[in-house]
Design a protein around this motif. Sequence first.
Motif, PDB file in Angstrom:
ATOM      1  N   ALA A  57       0.844  -1.191   0.000  1.00  0.00           N
ATOM      2  CA  ALA A  57       0.000   0.000   0.000  1.00  0.00           C
ATOM      3  C   ALA A  57       0.883   1.245   0.000  1.00  0.00           C
ATOM      4  O   ALA A  57       1.893   1.294   0.702  1.00  0.00           O
ATOM      5  CB  ALA A  57      -0.900   0.004   1.232  1.00  0.00           C
ATOM      6  N   PRO A  58       0.520   2.258  -0.786  1.00  0.00           N
ATOM      7  CA  PRO A  58       1.329   3.478  -0.830  1.00  0.00           C
ATOM      8  C   PRO A  58       1.170   4.297   0.453  1.00  0.00           C
ATOM      9  O   PRO A  58       0.155   4.179   1.146  1.00  0.00           O
ATOM     10  CB  PRO A  58       0.763   4.241  -2.026  1.00  0.00           C
ATOM     11  CG  PRO A  58      -0.622   3.741  -2.176  1.00  0.00           C
ATOM     12  CD  PRO A  58      -0.625   2.327  -1.686  1.00  0.00           C
ATOM     13  N   THR A  59       2.189   5.080   0.756  1.00  0.00           N
ATOM     14  CA  THR A  59       2.108   6.019   1.874  1.00  0.00           C
ATOM     15  C   THR A  59       2.636   7.363   1.405  1.00  0.00           C
ATOM     16  O   THR A  59       3.612   7.428   0.661  1.00  0.00           O
ATOM     17  CB  THR A  59       2.935   5.562   3.092  1.00  0.00           C
ATOM     18  OG1 THR A  59       4.298   5.454   2.710  1.00  0.00           O
ATOM     19  CG2 THR A  59       2.449   4.262   3.657  1.00  0.00           C
ATOM     20  N   CYS A  60       1.985   8.419   1.812  1.00  0.00           N
ATOM     21  CA  CYS A  60       2.417   9.782   1.461  1.00  0.00           C
ATOM     22  C   CYS A  60       2.686   9.910  -0.032  1.00  0.00           C
ATOM     23  O   CYS A  60       3.689  10.501  -0.448  1.00  0.00           O
ATOM     24  CB  CYS A  60       3.650  10.177   2.262  1.00  0.00           C
ATOM     25  SG  CYS A  60       3.392  10.132   4.033  1.00  0.00           S
ATOM     26  N   ARG A  64       5.382   1.744  -2.868  1.00  0.00           N
ATOM     27  CA  ARG A  64       6.277   0.887  -2.079  1.00  0.00           C
ATOM     28  C   ARG A  64       6.189  -0.543  -2.610  1.00  0.00           C
ATOM     29  O   ARG A  64       5.114  -1.018  -2.938  1.00  0.00           O
ATOM     30  CB  ARG A  64       5.869   0.902  -0.607  1.00  0.00           C
ATOM     31  CG  ARG A  64       5.863   2.285  -0.004  1.00  0.00           C
ATOM     32  CD  ARG A  64       5.439   2.336   1.442  1.00  0.00           C
ATOM     33  NE  ARG A  64       4.362   1.439   1.758  1.00  0.00           N
ATOM     34  CZ  ARG A  64       4.274   0.743   2.899  1.00  0.00           C
ATOM     35  NH1 ARG A  64       5.201   0.826   3.817  1.00  0.00           N
ATOM     36  NH2 ARG A  64       3.263  -0.049   3.117  1.00  0.00           N
TER      37      ARG A  64
END
Length: 70
Positions: A57-60, A64
């Motif tokens: 899951a992507p963050t900011c 990833r």
Amino acid sequence: MTQTQAIETVWFVYGEDGKPLGRLYVEEGAPAPEVGDSIPDSDGWTSAVITEVRELAPTCAMRRFRVTIG
């Protein structure tokens, strides 16, 4: 004036035994990792073949990946 590239992607790199080996930060516009590709020779990394890729899951707004190398 110094110009820098934006970091868009981080690869969490693991060995085939499941041990974490570190992170590789990839600049904006670089292709996503794919099985069979080599990791880049940079930042203390030497060439290794990617054997497994799983997008996390992507963050900011940063992509990833969990990347396994052999």
